[in-house]
Every structure is written in C-alpha cells, then in structure tokens.
Design an enzyme around this catalytic site. Structure first.
Site, PDB file in Angstrom:
ATOM      1  N   VAL A  11       0.836  -1.209   0.000  1.00 18.25           N
ATOM      2  CA  VAL A  11       0.000   0.000   0.000  1.00 18.25           C
ATOM      3  C   VAL A  11       0.865   1.251   0.000  1.00 18.25           C
ATOM      4  O   VAL A  11       0.628   2.185  -0.776  1.00 18.25           O
ATOM      5  CB  VAL A  11      -0.950  -0.006   1.218  1.00 18.25           C
ATOM      6  CG1 VAL A  11      -1.682   1.334   1.337  1.00 18.25           C
ATOM      7  CG2 VAL A  11      -1.953  -1.144   1.089  1.00 18.25           C
ATOM      8  N   ASP A  30      10.693   3.621   5.926  1.00 18.78           N
ATOM      9  CA  ASP A  30      10.493   2.217   6.268  1.00 18.78           C
ATOM     10  C   ASP A  30      11.696   1.738   7.070  1.00 18.78           C
ATOM     11  O   ASP A  30      12.815   2.271   6.927  1.00 18.78           O
ATOM     12  CB  ASP A  30      10.333   1.377   4.997  1.00 18.78           C
ATOM     13  CG  ASP A  30       9.640   0.056   5.257  1.00 18.78           C
ATOM     14  OD1 ASP A  30       8.463  -0.086   4.880  1.00 18.78           O
ATOM     15  OD2 ASP A  30      10.264  -0.853   5.851  1.00 18.78           O
ATOM     16  N   THR A  86      -1.488  -4.684   8.952  1.00 17.13           N
ATOM     17  CA  THR A  86      -2.274  -5.139  10.103  1.00 17.13           C
ATOM     18  C   THR A  86      -2.556  -6.623   9.926  1.00 17.13           C
ATOM     19  O   THR A  86      -3.674  -7.022   9.604  1.00 17.13           O
ATOM     20  CB  THR A  86      -3.592  -4.351  10.234  1.00 17.13           C
ATOM     21  OG1 THR A  86      -4.304  -4.405   8.980  1.00 17.13           O
ATOM     22  CG2 THR A  86      -3.324  -2.905  10.592  1.00 17.13           C
ATOM     23  N   GLU A 150      -7.538   2.640   2.078  1.00 17.85           N
ATOM     24  CA  GLU A 150      -7.175   2.375   0.686  1.00 17.85           C
ATOM     25  C   GLU A 150      -8.092   1.301   0.114  1.00 17.85           C
ATOM     26  O   GLU A 150      -8.609   0.457   0.828  1.00 17.85           O
ATOM     27  CB  GLU A 150      -5.706   1.948   0.593  1.00 17.85           C
ATOM     28  CG  GLU A 150      -5.307   0.788   1.491  1.00 17.85           C
ATOM     29  CD  GLU A 150      -5.618  -0.573   0.900  1.00 17.85           C
ATOM     30  OE1 GLU A 150      -5.847  -0.647  -0.331  1.00 17.85           O
ATOM     31  OE2 GLU A 150      -5.644  -1.551   1.658  1.00 17.85           O
ATOM     32  N   ARG A 153      -6.631  -2.870  -5.503  1.00 14.02           N
ATOM     33  CA  ARG A 153      -6.715  -4.275  -5.892  1.00 14.02           C
ATOM     34  C   ARG A 153      -5.363  -4.690  -6.452  1.00 14.02           C
ATOM     35  O   ARG A 153      -4.836  -4.036  -7.349  1.00 14.02           O
ATOM     36  CB  ARG A 153      -7.781  -4.472  -6.967  1.00 14.02           C
ATOM     37  CG  ARG A 153      -9.195  -4.142  -6.533  1.00 14.02           C
ATOM     38  CD  ARG A 153     -10.110  -4.082  -7.752  1.00 14.02           C
ATOM     39  NE  ARG A 153      -9.701  -3.004  -8.659  1.00 14.02           N
ATOM     40  CZ  ARG A 153     -10.111  -2.905  -9.922  1.00 14.02           C
ATOM     41  NH1 ARG A 153     -10.914  -3.810 -10.439  1.00 14.02           N
ATOM     42  NH2 ARG A 153      -9.698  -1.895 -10.679  1.00 14.02           N
ATOM     43  N   GLY A 255     -15.414 -20.145  -9.072  1.00 17.31           N
ATOM     44  CA  GLY A 255     -14.057 -20.636  -9.244  1.00 17.31           C
ATOM     45  C   GLY A 255     -13.488 -21.201  -7.973  1.00 17.31           C
ATOM     46  O   GLY A 255     -14.209 -21.779  -7.151  1.00 17.31           O
ATOM     47  N   CYS A 262      -5.965  -9.578   1.631  1.00 15.67           N
ATOM     48  CA  CYS A 262      -7.045  -8.653   1.996  1.00 15.67           C
ATOM     49  C   CYS A 262      -8.332  -9.374   2.391  1.00 15.67           C
ATOM     50  O   CYS A 262      -8.699  -9.395   3.569  1.00 15.67           O
ATOM     51  CB  CYS A 262      -7.321  -7.677   0.859  1.00 15.67           C
ATOM     52  SG  CYS A 262      -6.020  -6.440   0.652  1.00 15.67           S
ATOM     53  N   ARG A 332       0.215 -15.135  -0.534  1.00 14.23           N
ATOM     54  CA  ARG A 332      -0.401 -15.217   0.788  1.00 14.23           C
ATOM     55  C   ARG A 332      -1.819 -15.743   0.667  1.00 14.23           C
ATOM     56  O   ARG A 332      -2.635 -15.228  -0.078  1.00 14.23           O
ATOM     57  CB  ARG A 332      -0.384 -13.846   1.460  1.00 14.23           C
ATOM     58  CG  ARG A 332       0.992 -13.399   1.922  1.00 14.23           C
ATOM     59  CD  ARG A 332       0.993 -11.980   2.442  1.00 14.23           C
ATOM     60  NE  ARG A 332       0.769 -11.003   1.380  1.00 14.23           N
ATOM     61  CZ  ARG A 332       0.747  -9.687   1.565  1.00 14.23           C
ATOM     62  NH1 ARG A 332       0.909  -9.198   2.785  1.00 14.23           N
ATOM     63  NH2 ARG A 332       0.555  -8.872   0.549  1.00 14.23           N
TER      64      ARG A 332
END
EC number: 1.1.1.22
Length: 446
Positions: A11, A30, A86, A150, A153, A255, A262, A332
């Site tokens: 993000v 960062d 998070t 945010e 996609r 599918g 997310c 993930r």
C-alpha cells in the site's frame, strides 16, 4: 504539498509513487533498508503491473525519495500517511495493530515541538472500527488523526491509485478535511468523488466493502455446488443474475475462491472485531462465507482425486498458477498454492508453474517442484489443474499441450479457458458447476 508515507509495503509504495506522480513532494519511510534501497533505485520490491514505470518516473523527477529515518520523515512534512500492515493475530483472526501503534508512537516521538502548520497523521491501514479514537490518545496534542482507507486491488493497484472510484476521509475537524481535499485535489478535479465522514464510518467502509465482495464470491461458489448436484450451469446462472442492476455482475465469478492478503484477513478481522462489540450474531454469516471459500479448495482436490482414479499415489499433476490472482506475485493465502500442496501431500508428483510468483511460492512451499515453463510443468501429467487465471494460460495451444501430457484431462477451476477449443483438441475439461464439463456429484463425491 510535502507528504510522508510511513511504511513502504504494498500500500505504501503504491501510494507514495502515486502522490509524487500527482505533483507532491513525497518522502517514504520504512525500517527495511533493503526495501528502501530498491525503491530509491526505482525498483518495486514486488510485482505490480505499471508500478515500475510510475515509481521510476517519480524518483527521477526528484519528487519522491526514501529514508529509514522516522526522525527525518517527521521533520520533512506536516502531513503523514501511515501505511503499515495489520496482519491477523494468531489463533483469533483479529487484526494485529502493533505495527500501526508503533509507527504512530515513533512518529509522535520525533515530531518537532514548533511548526508553522498543524500536523495531520492519516491512517490508510485496514483497522477495526474505533482504532482512530484509540490512536488519537497516543498522539495527544502533537497532531490530529484522520482515517483514509485504501481500496487497492492487487494487479490493478496503479489504476486504482491514479483513478480511484472514491476517496473516503474520516476526519474530526474541518481543517483536516480541507488538508486532505488539498492532497487529493488533482484527483477530485478529474471527477473522483470525495466522501468526508467521521473516522468510525471511514474505518467501516473498507471492512464492509471487502466483506460484501467476499459474500458475492462465496455465494456464487455455493451456487456452483448446487449446480453440480442439479445439472444447472453456474456461468449461465451468474450471467442471468448479474443482469439485474440490483445485483450486478461484479464478483459473481465462480471458481477456486478468493485469497491474498485482503479479503480472507479482513472478513476474519471484521467478524472478530464485531464479536468483541457483543454483536457477533450480526456478522455470523461471515464465518460461513469464509467456510464456503475454504471449501472450494477441498472440492477441487477431491475432484482431481476422482479424475485420477481415487488416489494420487504415483500420479503426475501439472499445476498452472501459484499466485492468489493474476497480475500479482503474492502467494499469501493462495488457493492455487493450497491445492497444489494438498495434492502433493496425498502422494502426487506435483510440478507448478507461475509466470511471476514462483520464487515467492518456493519460499513458502519448498516441498513443491517448480518448472520454468508450461511444457515442463505438464510433461507426462495425468491431470492438469488450472488454478490461477493468468492470460498466458488462456492463450495456450491445447493441441500442442496434448502432445506433452500422458492424459489430456484438465480441471479449469477458474472458468476462463475456452472449453470448446480444448475439447476439440482432444481434452476432457472439467469445470465445477458446469454439467457439460464437470463430474456430477454421486454419493457425496464430486
């Protein structure tokens, strides 16, 4: 304007590049020096279509640079976007807010005591309702806090960042709203709606949106199960349902189900957060949505086992796809990778191909074998599983691939292959929820 972006993961990196492309002066911060080095060189640390060009253009323009120093970021600007992750808490699925809290605490500790303008900290992470109110206490009088979720996609993040469908700003003061309107003025001038609301509603918009999308995906997959049992066609069903404007065709795509960082995480965190409010019955359906989604993976494994005679032992399985979706190298909670691993554990010799995600997949599933191309993946395969709908797989020549496999049989778990073309090339194509392409359910087995 001068802006900082705290956290340059998926993000944060996209947001920083987009803000600089809009003309702002942006400093990304960062704690990961390797990530900062890559971004400083204009190289995205992950695969996202279009991001490389956007990032390099922003860096080369001088409007975007990066640092590992929060103190430098605190001095650089009066508007700070917090974009840290998070992740789910082990065991509960609730959102782990430690990284958000740590970012806010460190930023607060370095904010100058004297500034020419008021400081605004803007959260963009996905958080439980009430987080803004709790974090405001940690900021104290050092800054005001707003929430600006945010809606990126993966695979379409650059488009979503540069031409968003809406901008949601949860603010508690008129000046904070004015500041964010100024930040996003280049987008609102192009017609992007700006929705100003309270912080709690802004937090809820992201969670509610993802939960609704997940509900549509799981609903149509539940219908696919019913289609298998009754002989109905799930694609025709979805098309007919989607023609109703009250329903719409978006996400009515049967599918293998959803995955990634997310939707699965957010619906579990949303359910856990609402349960903590004592309103668990209101979102009990989300647990079932999650269960339906997970069941698609098992259904695909069981269908594959049926097609190779009931046992995977000694069978060669070619798997097309490891990423959770095309246009991303993210594995993930990938349904494709989960199916591949389950088939391997049941005795199959599995080879996997993915055009972008092979390295990430190999890191988390080292027991799987990865092939450099589709031909080697499918060499002498007893069954091919199409699990991630990359356009490269849709463009395959089924006649050529038929010369490579041992048995020309394929499970199209994503419903995107041209079934007629594959059948004409001698393949048996199975697609869950489609009576002409799937094995009918008998005695509980697909």
């Amino acid at each position: 304007m001068r802006l900082t972006v705290i956290g340059t993961g998926y993000v944060g990196a996209v947001h920083a590049a987009c803000m600089a492309d809009l003309g702002h002066q942006v400093l990304g911060a960062d704690v990961d020096p390797e990530r900062i080095a890559a971004l400083t060189a204009g190289r995205p640390p992950f695969f996202e279509p279009g991001l490389g060009g956007l990032l390099k253009r922003a860096v080369d323009s001088g409007r975007l640079r990066f640092t590992t120093s929060t103190a430098e970021a605190a001095r650089f600007a009066a508007t700070h976007f917090v974009c840290v992750g998070t992740p789910p808490l082990p065991g509960s699925g609730a959102a782990d807010l430690r990284f958000v809290e740590a970012a806010v605490d460190e930023l607060t500790a370095h904010l100058p005591e004297e500034r020419d303008e008021r400081v605004l900290v803007v959260g963009r992470s996905t958080v439980p309702v009430g987080t803004t109110q709790r974090l405001a206490g940690r900021l104290g009088t050092a800054a005001d806090l707003a929430w600006n979720p945010e809606f990126l996609r993966e695979g379409c993040a650059v488009q979503d960042a540069t031409r968003p469908l809406r901008i949601v700003a949860g603010v508690g003061a008129a000046w904070a709203e004015a500041r964010l309107r100024e930040v996003y003025a280049p987008l609102t001038r192009l017609g992007t709606p700006f929705v100003a609301t309270d912080p709690a509603t802004a937090e809820l918009v992201k969670l509610a949106s993802n939960s609704f999308l997940a509900t549509k995906v799981s609903f149509i997959n539940a219908m696919a199960e019913i289609c298998d049992a009754t002989g109905a066609d799930v694609l025709t069903l979805a098309r007919a349902m989607g023609a109703d404007p009250r329903i719409g065709p978006g996400c009515l795509v049967p599918g293998l189900g959803f995955g990634g960082s997310c939707l699965p995480k957010d619906i579990r965190a949303f359910a856990a957060g609402v349960e903590d409010l004592g309103l668990g019955e209101s979102v009990a359906f989300l647990r079932q949505i999650d269960a339906i989604n997970s069941r698609q993976r098992l259904r695909t494994v069981e269908l594959a086992a049926h097609l190779v005679g009931g046992s995977f032992t000694g069978r060669r399985i070619g798997v097309l796809g490891a990423a959770f979706k095309p246009g991303s190298d993210d594995v993930r909670d990938s349904p494709a990778l989960a199916v591949a691993e389950a088939v391997r554990r049941r005795g199959a010799h599995v080879r996997v191909h993915d055009p972008e995600a092979a390295d990430n997949a190999r890191a988390v599933r080292p027991a799987l074998l990865f092939a450099p191309d589709v031909t080697k993946t499918c060499d002498q395969a007893d069954l091919v599983l199409h699990l991630t709908d990359w356009p490269q797989y849709r463009d395959l020549d089924p006649a050529e691939l038929a010369q490579v496999v041992r048995t020309p049989a394929i499970v199209d778990a994503r419903h995107t292959l041209d079934a007629a073309a594959w059948r004409a090339a001698g393949w048996t194509l199975h697609a869950p929820g489609r009576p002409r392409h799937a094995v009918r359910r008998q005695g509980g087995a697909p």
